[in-house]
Design an enzyme around this catalytic site. Structure first.
Site, short mmCIF file in Angstrom:
data_model
loop_
_atom_site.label_atom_id
_atom_site.label_comp_id
_atom_site.label_asym_id
_atom_site.label_seq_id
_atom_site.Cartn_x
_atom_site.Cartn_y
_atom_site.Cartn_z
N GLU A 295 112.48 -62.52 -73.78
CA GLU A 295 111.34 -61.78 -74.43
C GLU A 295 111.85 -60.22 -74.52
O GLU A 295 111.12 -59.27 -75.33
CB GLU A 295 110.11 -61.80 -73.31
CG GLU A 295 109.45 -63.16 -73.40
CD GLU A 295 110.15 -64.38 -72.71
OE1 GLU A 295 111.31 -64.19 -71.97
OE2 GLU A 295 109.67 -65.21 -72.59
N PHE B 236 99.57 -70.89 -61.70
CA PHE B 236 100.71 -70.97 -61.90
C PHE B 236 101.18 -70.02 -63.32
O PHE B 236 100.35 -70.06 -64.16
CB PHE B 236 101.27 -72.50 -62.71
CG PHE B 236 102.73 -72.51 -63.20
CD1 PHE B 236 103.71 -72.42 -62.21
CD2 PHE B 236 102.99 -72.79 -64.48
CE1 PHE B 236 104.86 -72.51 -62.78
CE2 PHE B 236 104.00 -72.86 -65.13
CZ PHE B 236 105.04 -72.92 -64.26
N GLN B 237 101.96 -69.27 -63.04
CA GLN B 237 102.49 -68.27 -64.09
C GLN B 237 101.37 -67.24 -64.23
O GLN B 237 101.16 -66.82 -65.35
CB GLN B 237 103.05 -68.69 -65.36
CG GLN B 237 104.41 -69.45 -64.98
CD GLN B 237 104.96 -69.78 -66.30
OE1 GLN B 237 104.25 -70.25 -67.47
NE2 GLN B 237 106.38 -70.06 -66.31
N LYS C 145 93.86 -68.39 -71.69
CA LYS C 145 94.37 -69.60 -72.57
C LYS C 145 93.33 -70.37 -73.06
O LYS C 145 93.04 -70.67 -74.26
CB LYS C 145 95.29 -70.48 -71.55
CG LYS C 145 95.70 -71.73 -72.35
CD LYS C 145 96.83 -72.60 -71.77
CE LYS C 145 97.36 -73.86 -72.51
NZ LYS C 145 98.35 -74.61 -71.74
N MET D 147 129.38 -43.65 -69.87
CA MET D 147 128.62 -42.51 -69.41
C MET D 147 128.47 -42.38 -68.05
O MET D 147 128.39 -41.11 -67.63
CB MET D 147 127.35 -42.50 -70.16
CG MET D 147 126.23 -41.23 -70.11
SD MET D 147 127.29 -40.01 -70.80
CE MET D 147 126.44 -39.82 -72.45
C1 LIG Z 1 119.01 -50.76 -68.55
C2 LIG Z 1 119.84 -49.72 -67.95
N1 LIG Z 1 120.43 -49.86 -66.72
C3 LIG Z 1 121.25 -48.84 -66.34
C4 LIG Z 1 121.31 -47.45 -67.22
C5 LIG Z 1 122.33 -46.37 -66.84
N2 LIG Z 1 123.18 -46.19 -67.71
C6 LIG Z 1 123.21 -45.17 -68.74
S1 LIG Z 1 124.60 -45.16 -69.74
C7 LIG Z 1 125.40 -46.37 -69.13
C8 LIG Z 1 126.64 -46.96 -69.36
C9 LIG Z 1 126.55 -47.80 -70.46
O1 LIG Z 1 127.76 -48.38 -70.84
P1 LIG Z 1 128.24 -48.82 -72.15
O2 LIG Z 1 126.99 -49.60 -72.86
O3 LIG Z 1 129.48 -49.62 -72.18
O4 LIG Z 1 128.31 -47.68 -73.09
P2 LIG Z 1 129.46 -46.18 -72.80
O5 LIG Z 1 128.81 -45.22 -72.15
O6 LIG Z 1 130.67 -46.94 -72.07
O7 LIG Z 1 129.69 -46.05 -74.25
C10 LIG Z 1 124.55 -46.80 -67.89
C11 LIG Z 1 124.88 -47.93 -67.01
C12 LIG Z 1 120.65 -47.46 -68.44
N3 LIG Z 1 120.52 -46.44 -69.06
N4 LIG Z 1 119.95 -48.41 -68.68
#
Ligand SMILES: Cc1ncc(C[n+]2csc(CCOP(=O)(O)OP(=O)(O)O)c2C)c(N)n1
Ligand SMILES: [Mg+2]
Lengths: 177, 564
Positions: free
Chosen positions: B49, B111-112, B161, B473
């Site tokens: 979803e 349920f749900q 529902k 990042m």
């Molecule tokens: C759902 C979610 N969980 C954690 C984060 C924290 N976060 C921000 S950037 C990042 C790294 C993303 O890694 P990747 O997709 O490999 O991108 P890169 O920075 O390596 O280009 C994380 C864990 C986030 N923004 N969103």
């Protein structure tokens, strides 16, 4: 400084929850909140009192506007208004003290609404200051319990502050340049 | 005519012009799914979803129309939540329709059963619980109107529902929705416009900060006219990219944490800030007390609650941006700021020197080079969505935007997993175009289940995967601020080429710069989903960077490379 806002909201389930949720989420600290019916069964009225030096009433107002069910908000702080709060105060009172307490009550035009062998309940309506003063005088007797409804406010005179054009157009705030 | 509640839902969606629904069925929305079979609306079954919510958001952003996502009660609805908050933070118009247990069971932990309107209250513009079929049509009409008007945003409708089975007389009003407490503003007041002209006239070093609001109100033309008439340079927020052409001499690029140094210098040295449809997010301001300290500030927005929220301003203009600028343009005088523009030109030159694009070839594959080469090869004309992380920032920096509505990215929420499903949605809005998603290896692994959806729909979506083996990042922050202690940021993945093959999606891996164009051409020749994995430098950093807690002009800049 205290600010008083009057909000007219649609009388629908969940509206109070939306407002409470907004205050929580935006970290707005509210001093008192009163909700009640109005002359129009489809509209409820809220009186919101804020007491926070760092909380901009405009912020609260503009956030309230964002809620679809909020029809109108006015900051009546600097307008001629009457405000009233209602308090029930239960005071410890044996038969010796009872007379003294009812005397105080009558000075403040508070009503005695219940008398038990060791306590008495007073009802007082008025401004917050008036209620506070009575409380101060009753404290030495022993206040067992007290509750207030929260303030309600109304503009004096004919004005109802309800903007027929809708609130959004008039809320553009120009700050000093 | 008499219809069941479920038919009312479908009939109302048809009346609202809905072409496609992204969703997932379950017990509590089965009647709606059953009714769907009789209506001319395409349904796309995502594999989660969350993917449906992101796809509906991508569709909305790419089409300018309201996106629709559907889910069942309980876990179906809660799986939408990240998608809803993403749409909320970025003011994206999406309507979510969730099934709810029968009205007689509400409150009984059936349920749900989940309190979905309670959960989504703070992350929707508005939401509804519908327990009677008689309210359905009007609720849907209101929901679409609220989602797309004013400051757009997500609206959720939770439908019991039994309501879906209930028969009711159907009528759909063609009239404009009127809500007593909802009147989006249009024109700013005359006084505020006049006051703005005065401030603009007296400014020597003005800067425009253009945000998502420019795109949402379609004010690109008015913005360009204003900038040219008043000789005012334009810096853009991440979501504002495309609102002002990158090739324009007054274009400063992106502002903020990973913005261009010259945009940030311009803001910090400005004497007038014109904030157009942006909200001073902490990612664009740096520390607040040092932010544009010498500037007067004018804020134009459609949402009065944004005024003075983060940054105190001198003047506010409440209204629809396009309308406000159209009112302002004829009354502002022609102005000239040659010295200011010269100063900005000097900053621009300094930025260019440090750009990684000027590095000599060193045999390594840099993500910035991949994205730059893709931009060149595709003439910058592709619709591009992104995941979240370094690859997202490099996309903002190097897939330069000349035109509006081509970059789709999760800004305010920064939701990893957004890239691939939002590309799917964007493709349904542009089925005759190619849509690209620039993904990170971490982000993609949050949504790679949607490969199956891409394949099932034969969506012409190309996945450009920047695989650096890191949650890059976060790793970058660890490098700068945590002594290179790489806690939980090294991330492995599957063999992405094999993974794609398993989904019957053509794919190729690239680790040399001279292979980039060949791989891109292969993807463009092949209709339908394609995945290209770029195995890039693992420990590259996004520059410039404003560390959190620093002033906007205290940027870490990419070291000028003396020798590769
Ligand atoms: C759902 C979610 N969980 C954690 C984060 C924290 N976060 C921000 S950037 C990042 C790294 C993303 O890694 P990747 O997709 O490999 O991108 P890169 O920075 O390596 O280009 C994380 C864990 C986030 N923004 N969103
Ligand atoms: Mg990565």
């Amino acid at each position: 400084m205290q600010h008083t806002l009057i909000a007219k909201v649609e009388n629908k389930p969940g509206v109070l929850n939306r407002i409470a949720s907004l205050f929580r989420r935006r970290n707005f600290n509210i001093d008192s909140l009163n909700v009640g019916r109005t002359e129009n069964p489809e509209i409820s009225r809220m009186t919101i009192v804020l007491d926070h030096s760092d909380l901009e009433p405009d912020m609260v107002k503009n956030n309230l506007y964002k809620l679809v069910n909020v029809i109108d908000v006015q900051d009546v702080t600097n307008q001629p208004t009457v405000t009233r709060d209602l308090a029930l105060i239960k005071v410890a009172a044996n038969h010796e003290k009872r007379h003294e307490i009812t005397n105080l009550a009558s000075i403040f035009r508070a009503n005695v609404i219940d008398v038990a062998s060791d306590s008495i309940i007073l009802e007082i309506t008025g401004t917050v200051d008036k209620i506070e003063s009575l409380m101060e005088l009753l404290r030495p007797f022993g206040i067992i319990e007290m509750v207030t409804t929260g303030q309600v406010a109304m503009l004096r005179g004919k004005a109802n502050g309800y903007h027929p054009n809708g609130h959004k157009e008039i809320s553009s705030l120009e700050r000093g340049i | 005519m008499y219809l069941t509640g479920a038919e009312v839902v479908m009939e109302s969606l048809v009346r609202e012009g809905v072409e496609v629904i992204f969703g997932y069925p379950g017990g509590a929305n089965m009647p709606i799914y059953d009714a769907m079979m009789n209506y001319p609306i395409k349904h796309v079954l995502t594999r989660h979803e969350q993917g449906a919510a992101f796809a509906a958001d991508g569709y909305a952003r790419a089409s300018g129309k309201v996106g629709v996502a559907m889910a069942t009660s309980g876990p179906g609805a809660t799986n939408l939540v990240t998608g809803i908050t993403t749409a909320m933070m970025d003011s994206s118009p999406v309507v979510y329709i969730t099934g709810q247990v029968a009205s007689s069971l509400i409150g009984g932990d059936a349920f749900q059963e989940t309190d979905v309107t309670g959960i989504t209250l703070p992350i929707t513009k508005h939401n509804y619980l519908v327990t009677s079929a008689a309210q359905l049509a009007e609720t849907i009409r209101e929901a679409f109107y609220i989602a797309r008007s004013g400051r757009p945003g997500p609206v959720l409708i939770d439908i019991c529902k039994d309501t879906q089975f209930e028969k009711v007389w159907f009528e759909y009003s063609e009239e404009e929705v009127v809500l007593p407490g909802y009147k989006p503003p249009l024109h700013a007041t005359k006084q505020s416009l006049d006051a703005a002209v005065k401030l603009i006239q007296n400014a020597k070093r003005p800067v425009i900060l253009a945000g998502h609001g420019v795109l949402m109100s379609g004010a690109m033309g008015e913005l360009a006219e204003f900038a040219e008439k008043t000789q005012t340079p334009v810096a853009l927020t991440l979501l504002g990219l495309g609102a002002f052409p990158a090739g324009h001499p007054y274009h400063l690029g992106m502002m903020g944490m990973h913005g261009t140094a010259h945009a940030n210098f311009a803001i910090q040295n400005a004497d007038l800030i014109l904030a157009f449809g942006m909200r001073f997010d902490d990612r664009v301001t740096g520390t607040l007390h040092t932010y544009a300290a010498r500037a007067r500030k004018i804020h134009v927005d459609i949402d009065s609650s944004e005024f003075n929220k983060n940054v105190k301003v001198d003047l506010t203009l409440l209204g629809d941006l396009q309308t406000v600028l159209a009112d302002l343009n004829p009354i502002v005088p022609k102005l000239q700021h040659p010295e200011w523009l010269e100063q900005i030109q000097a900053w621009k030159q300094e930025s260019a020197q440090r750009d990684i694009l000027y590095w000599e070839q060193n045999g390594k594959l840099h993500a910035a080079h991949v994205i730059h080469d893709f931009w060149k090869q595709s003439l910058g004309e592709k619709i591009v969505t992104t995941g979240v992380g370094q690859h997202q920032m490099w996309t903002a920096q190097y897939y330069v935007q000349e035109k509006p509505y081509r970059l789709i990215t999760s800004g305010g929420a920064g939701s990893m997993g957004f890239g691939t499903p939002s590309a799917l949605g964007a493709w349904f809005a542009n089925p005759d175009k190619e849509v690209w998603t620039i993904e990170g290896d971490g982000s993609f692994q949050m949504s790679l289940n949607e490969l199956a959806t891409l394949k099932q729909e034969n969506a012409n979506v190309k996945i450009l995967l920047i695989n650096n083996g890191f949650l890059g990042m976060v790793r970058q922050w660890q490098e700068f601020f945590f002594d290179k202690r790489y806690a939980a940021t090294p991330i492995t993945g599957p063999d992405f080429v094999k993974l794609a093959q398993a989904y019957d999606v053509p794919s190729i891996a690239v680790n040399q710069r001279d292979q980039i164009n060949g791989a891109l051409e292969m993807a463009q020749r092949t209709y339908g989903p394609v995945l290209i994995e770029f195995q890039v430098e693992p420990e590259d950093c996004v520059y410039p960077m404003v560390p959190s807690g620093a002033a906007l002009d205290e940027m870490l800049l990419r070291p000028i490379k003396v020798n590769a």
